[in-house]
Motif scaffolding. Sequence first.
Motif, PDB file in Angstrom:
ATOM      1  N   ILE B 257       0.851  -1.190   0.000  1.00  0.00           N
ATOM      2  CA  ILE B 257       0.000   0.000   0.000  1.00  0.00           C
ATOM      3  C   ILE B 257       0.886   1.239   0.000  1.00  0.00           C
ATOM      4  O   ILE B 257       1.759   1.379   0.851  1.00  0.00           O
ATOM      5  N   LEU B 276     -11.804   1.961   2.313  1.00  0.00           N
ATOM      6  CA  LEU B 276     -11.626   2.620   1.027  1.00  0.00           C
ATOM      7  C   LEU B 276     -12.805   2.339   0.107  1.00  0.00           C
ATOM      8  O   LEU B 276     -13.387   1.258   0.139  1.00  0.00           O
ATOM      9  N   ASP B 280     -11.619   4.881  -5.149  1.00  0.00           N
ATOM     10  CA  ASP B 280     -10.545   5.700  -4.570  1.00  0.00           C
ATOM     11  C   ASP B 280      -9.230   4.930  -4.519  1.00  0.00           C
ATOM     12  O   ASP B 280      -8.266   5.367  -3.902  1.00  0.00           O
ATOM     13  N   ILE B 281      -9.181   3.772  -5.141  1.00  0.00           N
ATOM     14  CA  ILE B 281      -7.966   2.959  -5.115  1.00  0.00           C
ATOM     15  C   ILE B 281      -7.389   2.892  -6.527  1.00  0.00           C
ATOM     16  O   ILE B 281      -8.096   2.528  -7.475  1.00  0.00           O
ATOM     17  N   THR B 282      -6.127   3.270  -6.669  1.00  0.00           N
ATOM     18  CA  THR B 282      -5.483   3.160  -7.983  1.00  0.00           C
ATOM     19  C   THR B 282      -4.416   2.061  -7.916  1.00  0.00           C
ATOM     20  O   THR B 282      -3.496   2.150  -7.099  1.00  0.00           O
ATOM     21  N   VAL B 315      -9.416  -7.537  -3.353  1.00  0.00           N
ATOM     22  CA  VAL B 315      -9.813  -6.130  -3.377  1.00  0.00           C
ATOM     23  C   VAL B 315     -10.369  -5.831  -4.756  1.00  0.00           C
ATOM     24  O   VAL B 315      -9.865  -6.354  -5.759  1.00  0.00           O
ATOM     25  N   THR B 317     -11.283  -2.682  -7.400  1.00  0.00           N
ATOM     26  CA  THR B 317     -11.117  -1.247  -7.631  1.00  0.00           C
ATOM     27  C   THR B 317     -11.832  -0.861  -8.910  1.00  0.00           C
ATOM     28  O   THR B 317     -12.068  -1.701  -9.778  1.00  0.00           O
ATOM     29  N   LEU B 337      -1.007  -0.804  -4.401  1.00  0.00           N
ATOM     30  CA  LEU B 337      -2.236  -0.022  -4.407  1.00  0.00           C
ATOM     31  C   LEU B 337      -1.971   1.356  -3.839  1.00  0.00           C
ATOM     32  O   LEU B 337      -1.263   1.500  -2.846  1.00  0.00           O
ATOM     33  N   ARG B 338      -2.545   2.381  -4.516  1.00  0.00           N
ATOM     34  CA  ARG B 338      -2.399   3.731  -3.995  1.00  0.00           C
ATOM     35  C   ARG B 338      -3.779   4.300  -3.687  1.00  0.00           C
ATOM     36  O   ARG B 338      -4.503   4.704  -4.602  1.00  0.00           O
ATOM     37  N   PRO B 339      -4.171   4.314  -2.390  1.00  0.00           N
ATOM     38  CA  PRO B 339      -5.462   4.907  -2.027  1.00  0.00           C
ATOM     39  C   PRO B 339      -5.401   6.416  -2.214  1.00  0.00           C
ATOM     40  O   PRO B 339      -4.426   7.051  -1.809  1.00  0.00           O
ATOM     41  N   GLU B 340      -6.420   7.000  -2.855  1.00  0.00           N
ATOM     42  CA  GLU B 340      -6.476   8.454  -3.058  1.00  0.00           C
ATOM     43  C   GLU B 340      -7.145   9.130  -1.869  1.00  0.00           C
ATOM     44  O   GLU B 340      -6.886  10.288  -1.572  1.00  0.00           O
ATOM     45  N   GLY B 342      -9.426   7.941   2.005  1.00  0.00           N
ATOM     46  CA  GLY B 342      -9.909   6.816   2.806  1.00  0.00           C
ATOM     47  C   GLY B 342     -10.024   7.210   4.248  1.00  0.00           C
ATOM     48  O   GLY B 342      -9.654   8.318   4.643  1.00  0.00           O
TER      49      GLY B 342
END
Lengths: 281, 367
Positions: B257, B276, B280-282, B315, B317, B337-340, B342
């Motif tokens: 993450i 999340l 919002d997850i990239t 997960v 996305t 994973l990059r959460p934008e 959360g």
Amino acid sequence: MIGAAAPIRARRVLPGFTLSLGTTLLYLVLVVLIPVLALILKGAEIGPERFWQIVTSPRTLAAFRITLTAAAIATVFNAVYGVLMAWVLVRYEFPGKRILDALMDVPFALPTAVAGLSLTALFSANGWFGQYLDAAGIQVVYTIWGIVLAMTFTSIPFVVRTVQPVLEDLDTTLEQAAMTLGARPWTIFARVVFPAILPAFLAGSTVAFARSLGEFGAVVFIAGNLPMKTEIASLLAYIRLEEYDYIGAAAIALVLLVFALVLLLVSNLLQIWAARYREVK
Amino acid sequence: MTITITGMRKRFGPTEVLRGIDLTVEKGELVALLGPSGSGKTTLLKIIAGLDWPDMGGLDVDGVNWLNLPAQDRRIGFVFQHYALFPHMKVRDNIAFGLTVRPRSQRPGRGVIAARVDELLHLLQIAHLGDRYPAQLSGGQRQRVALGRALAIEPTVLLLDEPFGALDAAIRRDLRNWLREVHGATGSTSIFVTHDQEEAFELADRVVIMGQGQIEQIGSADQIHDRPATPFVANFMGATVEIPVTMRAGRIEAAGIDATRLERRVLPDGPATLFLRPDDITPIADTQGCWTIETVASTGATLRIALKDGAGNRVETVLPRRAPEAAGLTPGTRTHLRPEAGSVFPGPRPATTPAPAAQAPAKENIR
């Protein structure tokens, strides 16, 4: 090439429409229509003058008057009681509710002669109830009140059983809506609940009335059957038959039949009127 | 009318449907009670209406204890979920009902009632339907009649139970705007119950989120969306992805993450759970990443990507198909994973969050 296609008909889930309709119609004709038709033909043989003479004789008129009056009183009792009973059975939970519900069918199941006998025993001058009523100067047996009692007993279930299912299906949020709009309990009943059960109530009351008009077994035991006083119409027809006066019997029976048909017609018209708002178009 | 509810509790047999509700609704406010079914929102509404009674608690309206008042004397307008119009009365008589049942001394004259009904029929834009029976109306028309009937008594408080629940989406949007206008025009205090977030946020001044008989959060759309107060709210608002993380000096840490886009949180060090939203997850292609793409499905505008890590966590996305990050994401690609955005709540995954569908596989993994 496209040929003339046979019309496509939707398949029914269960086949045999022709057979089932045929059977039911045949049964109806044999059991109901032919006897009714025979009665009408027999009546027609009499000729209008003779017919009029029979049905307007004092004894016959008295019999019709007594029958109609007693049946009307019995129906009023049963209409009020029936709505109350249906209300209790639908709206409240209490121990023994199922038993009470089942008891409602006793008048249907019990032979009417048995009912007549037990009522006579109870209300005769030395019976359980009769001794007290007699002391108070009220006589039930051998009076029109005895007839009313017998008719009430045998036609109790009709109103209860027609109103009950409608009341069960009645959306209680209608009453809640009326409450939030400020309506008091009696107003809610009169303006929201009663109009909803009115068609069923009318149907039940008419059937109860028709049944009371024709009640024979229970009445003859308790009525005493005094000509001009406590003699009901169907008994008079029976007496005429015993006297081999078929024409007299048929004339009286024909009048009873007309009563019944008129009642059914009026009942259906009233029901259509009371349910007018359900027709969507 | 200011409505003050204090410490309200109610149970039906073994189930507690209200577990201590404290809520104040100000005069003229339009408040939404939002929550999944079984959260107790309708029960609360019915208690305010006087159609149900609490086991404990207080209900004060402008200093009057309403729990001593029967429903008839509260002068509320209640709009039922399925309208509850009187089927044997014409539209006109339905609307007039609340006026015609008043005791003779308080009842307006026939002419006054007729004028009031006409006025409402116009306000509700159903003037041509006055002489129809409810069975002859469409759902949207019935809804208007139900509202007209409630408004006819000039209610102090307007209560609506799932007012648009049974209508088509288009009619729903129409009626929503129109209800907002009616609320503005009449100035009454209004509370409505819904399970539709969009409806709640669009219509209401304040939204009260209820879950399992408790108020989870009260706020505006933005507040609730960005700062869910509890894991329940986060989950209810669509943050269905829950990832176990570790807090260290206000930073979120977890294998695979990249938490750089998440702000620091004032939370004690130790285990926590990151909530999340799928969009919002990239996923970022990364040969060292511990997430592997399992499937990619396109809806045209968006890509729905399912990923799995070595421990079997799954997960999902969602990202725009034309986003630069989306290029090269094919099944089998390794990513991190990059959460934008959360929200984090302390402690391991809470047991009380709803949305069983999102949790089902996760529960198996815990064992």
